[in-house]
Design an enzyme around this catalytic site. Structure first.
Site, short mmCIF file in Angstrom:
data_model
loop_
_atom_site.label_atom_id
_atom_site.label_comp_id
_atom_site.label_asym_id
_atom_site.label_seq_id
_atom_site.Cartn_x
_atom_site.Cartn_y
_atom_site.Cartn_z
N LYS A 29 77.45 46.35 72.57
CA LYS A 29 77.11 47.46 71.28
C LYS A 29 77.53 46.59 70.14
O LYS A 29 76.73 46.47 69.03
CB LYS A 29 78.32 48.51 71.51
CG LYS A 29 77.87 49.49 72.62
CD LYS A 29 76.61 50.15 72.49
CE LYS A 29 76.51 50.85 73.65
NZ LYS A 29 74.99 51.65 73.48
N TYR A 46 79.98 45.52 78.12
CA TYR A 46 79.54 46.96 77.66
C TYR A 46 79.61 46.93 76.20
O TYR A 46 78.67 47.11 75.26
CB TYR A 46 79.86 48.25 78.45
CG TYR A 46 79.79 49.45 77.44
CD1 TYR A 46 78.50 50.14 77.29
CD2 TYR A 46 80.75 50.02 76.95
CE1 TYR A 46 78.36 51.12 76.52
CE2 TYR A 46 80.53 50.97 76.11
CZ TYR A 46 79.42 51.68 75.90
OH TYR A 46 79.30 52.82 74.92
N SER A 66 79.14 52.73 69.48
CA SER A 66 80.37 53.27 70.01
C SER A 66 81.76 52.78 69.21
O SER A 66 81.72 51.87 68.81
CB SER A 66 80.38 52.88 71.63
OG SER A 66 81.76 52.94 72.03
N1 UFG Z 1 91.72 58.65 81.85
C1 UFG Z 1 92.65 58.90 82.87
N2 UFG Z 1 91.99 59.02 84.03
C2 UFG Z 1 90.68 58.94 84.42
C3 UFG Z 1 90.08 58.52 83.36
C4 UFG Z 1 90.34 58.48 82.23
O1 UFG Z 1 93.75 58.94 82.74
O2 UFG Z 1 90.40 59.03 85.54
C5 UFG Z 1 92.06 58.52 80.25
C6 UFG Z 1 92.08 56.92 79.90
O3 UFG Z 1 93.11 56.35 80.23
C7 UFG Z 1 91.79 57.23 78.52
C8 UFG Z 1 91.28 58.86 78.35
O4 UFG Z 1 91.44 59.27 79.52
O5 UFG Z 1 93.11 57.38 77.73
C9 UFG Z 1 89.76 58.60 77.99
O6 UFG Z 1 89.08 57.75 78.99
P1 UFG Z 1 87.66 57.73 79.14
O7 UFG Z 1 87.29 56.75 80.54
O8 UFG Z 1 87.04 59.10 79.16
O9 UFG Z 1 86.96 57.24 77.78
P2 UFG Z 1 87.29 55.81 77.11
O10 UFG Z 1 87.86 56.28 75.70
O11 UFG Z 1 88.22 54.82 78.01
O12 UFG Z 1 85.96 55.17 76.64
C10 UFG Z 1 85.11 56.12 76.22
C11 UFG Z 1 83.60 55.78 76.85
C12 UFG Z 1 83.22 54.35 76.29
C13 UFG Z 1 83.35 54.20 74.85
C14 UFG Z 1 84.74 54.47 74.13
C15 UFG Z 1 84.50 54.71 72.83
O13 UFG Z 1 83.61 55.60 78.48
O14 UFG Z 1 81.78 54.14 76.65
O15 UFG Z 1 84.70 55.96 74.93
O16 UFG Z 1 86.01 55.03 72.21
F1 UFG Z 1 83.29 52.94 74.18
#
Ligand code: UFG
Length: 335
Positions: free
Chosen positions: A153, A149, A124
């Site tokens: 990885k 998590y 990831s």
């Molecule tokens: N976000 C919101 N509201 C929500 C959910 C997310 O504003 O309800 C925002 C987050 O703050 C972030 C973006 O949307 O800016 C993406 O968030 P995600 O939770 O969809 O994804 P992340 O980038 O935090 O994490 C994902 C995977 C992880 C992985 C990571 C790698 O969930 O498993 O990408 O970059 F490790």
């Protein structure tokens, strides 16, 4: 090629199984349905018109795993059996380290015992921690993960490097996924998080469908064009195809440990995603600005050049297709 796919009924595993079957591989799936449903197996058959072997079991069960290796002439292994919820991992570190790390060790040990040395690992972008620079290339600094998590990885990547160091007859591909979204165009399989989704796209679709009231946008004061977090969203089918290319590389070249970013190379903000989804589907996504989520970074997107040059792989599906397919899946499911 007979390919063992652990976690093959899960979100990314199931999409990859489809690509494996469509490219003529024999597939053996292991899954314990801890984060997936048995119906997925029927959907894979329906989509591909092809058959595969299936074992319902925990991939960390050594005795059961040995039986799988006894009964099949396995050439390579793709490991999708990891737990993947960032938030849950903070609450249940032991469960995460046990499943992700001990499970991977049991799998790798069994592979070694049976002389199977081709391994593709689902890593990831989280291993980059706070990005050293953007876009992220594979040689950027790793470490500084902020949850079990992500750390699992990172540890498994190190374990794989150590294994290769000790015995360079292994062929290992570490694939660093950016943000997988979307679903198979059939709408028969897709992402099915348990409970309230943590990730952005599953949340957006459930707001649009009326299942959830409104999206909380976690922070609008980041140093990004509109203040909201920027990520590299990649269609899950493109991601699945990256695994086929990585396997081909291991078969052709062999004897190496390769690391690739699987992303599009383009970053979109949370508000870009909301807008693209609304424009594509014609549905409104209610949202409010909420405080930052702890552990989040401002910007994360890939430089996918290495995968293009060495694997001949590029992500082909655009944001519209990602939104369309995510929405299509939600509409079909439950009907
Ligand atoms: N976000 C919101 N509201 C929500 C959910 C997310 O504003 O309800 C925002 C987050 O703050 C972030 C973006 O949307 O800016 C993406 O968030 P995600 O939770 O969809 O994804 P992340 O980038 O935090 O994490 C994902 C995977 C992880 C992985 C990571 C790698 O969930 O498993 O990408 O970059 F490790």
């Amino acid at each position: 090629m007979a390919v063992l796919v652990t976690g093959g009924a899960g979100y990314i595993g199931s999409h990859t199984v489809i690509e494996l079957l469509n490219s003529g591989n024999e597939v053996i799936i292991i899954d314990d349905f801890s984060n997936s449903k048995p119906e997925v197996l029927g959907a894979i058959q329906e989509i591909t018109g092809k058959d595969f072997k299936f074992y319902e079991m925990d991939y960390a069960n050594k005795e059961a795993l040995k039986k799988v290796f006894e009964e099949n002439k396995i050439d390579s292994v793709l490991n999708f059996a990891g737990f993947k919820s960032v938030g849950e991992s903070v609450k249940k570190p032991i469960a995460y380290y046990k499943n992700n790390i001990s499970g991977a060790l049991v799998l790798l040990e069994t592979m070694q015992e049976y002389g199977v040395k081709k391994f593709v690992f689902s890593s990831s972008a989280t291993v980059y921690g706070e990005p050293e620079r953007i876009p992220l290339t594979e040689d950027c600094r790793t470490g500084g993960t902020t949850n079990p998590y992500g750390t699992s990885k990172l540890f498994i990547e190190q374990i794989l490097k150590d294994i290769y160091q000790s015995d360079n007859s292994w062929d290992i591909a570490i694939l660093r996924y950016f943000n997988p979204v979307g679903a198979h165009e059939s709408g028969l399989i897709g992402e099915e998080p348990q409970g309230i989704p943590n990730n952005l796209m599953p949340y957006i679709v459930r707001v649009a469908s009326g299942e959830l009231k409104e999206l909380s946008v976690f922070g609008n004061d980041y140093d990004t064009p509109d203040g909201t977090g920027v990520r590299d969203y990649i269609h899950v089918v493109d991601l699945a195809k990256g695994h086929i290319k990585a396997l081909e590389k291991l078969e052709k070249e062999g004897n190496g440990l390769y690391i690739y970013n699987l992303g599009t190379g383009t970053g979109y903000s949370v508000l870009d995603m909301v807008k693209a989804f609304e424009e594509t589907t014609g549905r409104k996504v209610a949202y409010k600005i909420a405080p930052r989520r702890s552990g989040d970074i401002a910007t994360c997107y890939s430089d996918p050049t290495k995968a293009k040059e060495e694997l001949g792989w590029v992500a082909e599906k655009n944001l519209k297709q990602m939104c369309e397919d995510s929405w299509n899946y939600i509409n079909k499911r439950g009907k």
